[in-house]
Design a protein around this motif. Sequence first.
Motif, PDB file in Angstrom:
ATOM      1  N   MET A 350       0.800  -1.518  -0.084  1.00 22.41           N
ATOM      2  CA  MET A 350       0.032   0.016  -0.076  1.00 22.41           C
ATOM      3  C   MET A 350       0.693   1.208  -0.026  1.00 22.41           C
ATOM      4  O   MET A 350       0.473   2.023  -0.734  1.00 22.41           O
ATOM      5  CB  MET A 350      -0.846  -0.103   1.042  1.00 22.41           C
ATOM      6  N   PHE A 351       1.917   1.336   0.829  1.00 22.64           N
ATOM      7  CA  PHE A 351       2.847   2.556   0.881  1.00 22.64           C
ATOM      8  C   PHE A 351       3.564   2.666  -0.544  1.00 22.64           C
ATOM      9  O   PHE A 351       3.692   3.551  -0.962  1.00 22.64           O
ATOM     10  CB  PHE A 351       3.947   2.335   1.889  1.00 22.64           C
ATOM     11  N   VAL A 352       3.841   1.696  -1.116  1.00 21.10           N
ATOM     12  CA  VAL A 352       4.604   1.835  -2.250  1.00 21.10           C
ATOM     13  C   VAL A 352       3.697   2.399  -3.312  1.00 21.10           C
ATOM     14  O   VAL A 352       3.948   3.266  -4.311  1.00 21.10           O
ATOM     15  CB  VAL A 352       5.281   0.691  -2.940  1.00 21.10           C
ATOM     16  N   LYS A 353       2.528   1.771  -3.495  1.00 18.46           N
ATOM     17  CA  LYS A 353       1.551   2.174  -4.385  1.00 18.46           C
ATOM     18  C   LYS A 353       1.078   3.496  -4.277  1.00 18.46           C
ATOM     19  O   LYS A 353       0.699   4.305  -5.108  1.00 18.46           O
ATOM     20  CB  LYS A 353       0.443   1.216  -4.269  1.00 18.46           C
ATOM     21  N   GLU A 354       0.685   3.860  -2.960  1.00 18.48           N
ATOM     22  CA  GLU A 354       0.204   5.151  -2.906  1.00 18.48           C
ATOM     23  C   GLU A 354       0.991   6.357  -2.602  1.00 18.48           C
ATOM     24  O   GLU A 354       0.749   7.292  -2.945  1.00 18.48           O
ATOM     25  CB  GLU A 354      -0.846   5.219  -1.466  1.00 18.48           C
ATOM     26  N   THR A 355       2.299   6.203  -2.197  1.00 15.20           N
ATOM     27  CA  THR A 355       3.240   7.253  -1.827  1.00 15.20           C
ATOM     28  C   THR A 355       4.605   7.157  -2.587  1.00 15.20           C
ATOM     29  O   THR A 355       5.197   7.968  -2.734  1.00 15.20           O
ATOM     30  CB  THR A 355       3.510   7.070  -0.060  1.00 15.20           C
ATOM     31  N   GLY A 356       4.668   5.561  -3.207  1.00 16.60           N
ATOM     32  CA  GLY A 356       6.015   5.556  -3.829  1.00 16.60           C
ATOM     33  C   GLY A 356       7.100   5.482  -3.083  1.00 16.60           C
ATOM     34  O   GLY A 356       8.287   5.241  -3.386  1.00 16.60           O
TER      35      GLY A 356
END
Length: 374
Positions: A350-356
Amino acid sequence: MIRVIIVDDELPALKMAESVLREFDDVLICGIFSDQDELLECISTVDVDLLLLDIKMPGMHGLELAERINEIRSDISIVFVTAYDSYALDAFEADALDYIMKPITEERMKKTLERYIKRCGDQKKNEKPRRIYVRSFDRFSVESEYGEKMKFRTVKTEELFAFLIHHQGKSVSKEKIMEELWYDRDMDKAQSILYTTIYQLRKDLESFGLNDVIENSRKEGGICRLLWSPDYWDCGEYTEIYKQYKDGKISVENVKRAIEIHQNGYLINNGYRWAVEKRSELELNYSELLESIVDDEMQKQRFEFVLLYLKKLAEVSPFNESVHAKIIAIHLLINNKEAAILHYQKIKEMFVKETGLPIEIDINTLILNPHLAF
């Protein structure tokens, strides 16, 4: 205050009626009409209680006009005024409040006003007193203690009532109301809609047993104010609990009560843009209350309850790594390593997808010592 409209095709008669009515401090003259069509055109939007109507006018007869008015506004009391006494029976068959012979005198008008006040008093005596509850968390609703829900004619009458309750009896300028509720309309159009909406809301409130609870005044450039407060308002209870919490004068059970009240957020399912700032403020308070409960349950080592409140915190602050680290740690403390790893992988994606950006939670360290998260 008794709001009155005078209708007569003769100017001297209009002036006489106006002169007599101005002698009464509790009477407000809301309009003077000599044209029947003009009256019918605006009667739906004018705040009026009593209509003085000449029974014999050119064009539409007074009795017929009264019937048309009743179709539009059944709440208005009609008083027939005439120089002829031959219409008295017809007038009372039309359910008129009174029948006055010209010329109108102050003494005779006083009797009519007293009759109107008595009729209103008798109606109020027959009304069943009841407690009314208003809820502003999740979705706005108004309900009696018997489970009767208030019905609104339009979404805007509902929003206007929610907006006035939101301001808790404080005066709100009509300009501000228009800016918040009709921001996509030009000022003239918004003003016209506002007056109609106020009238419609009054009718909705009266149908629910709430009479004369909205102040609609021209002072200060035009203001509206709610002259009534509900017997229970969930936001009021929530705010009081939070205040007591900050003062250190509240039990854990009451803090849990506030968390229960909050649900998904202040007016979250109504989508009112003017509620966003208040929603954010209450959400911050909600997070603070959740954190206090997490600490309390952690001290008691009631890990299942800690997990429950941590998940609520994660819903409010989905990108708070500290909260997720604690969720992982609790899974480990209740010997559910599989759930801990699953949650870690889920939020990592989720963090990678939403914040990069990658998360900085070290799951291996938590596995060795879950208490490091607290």
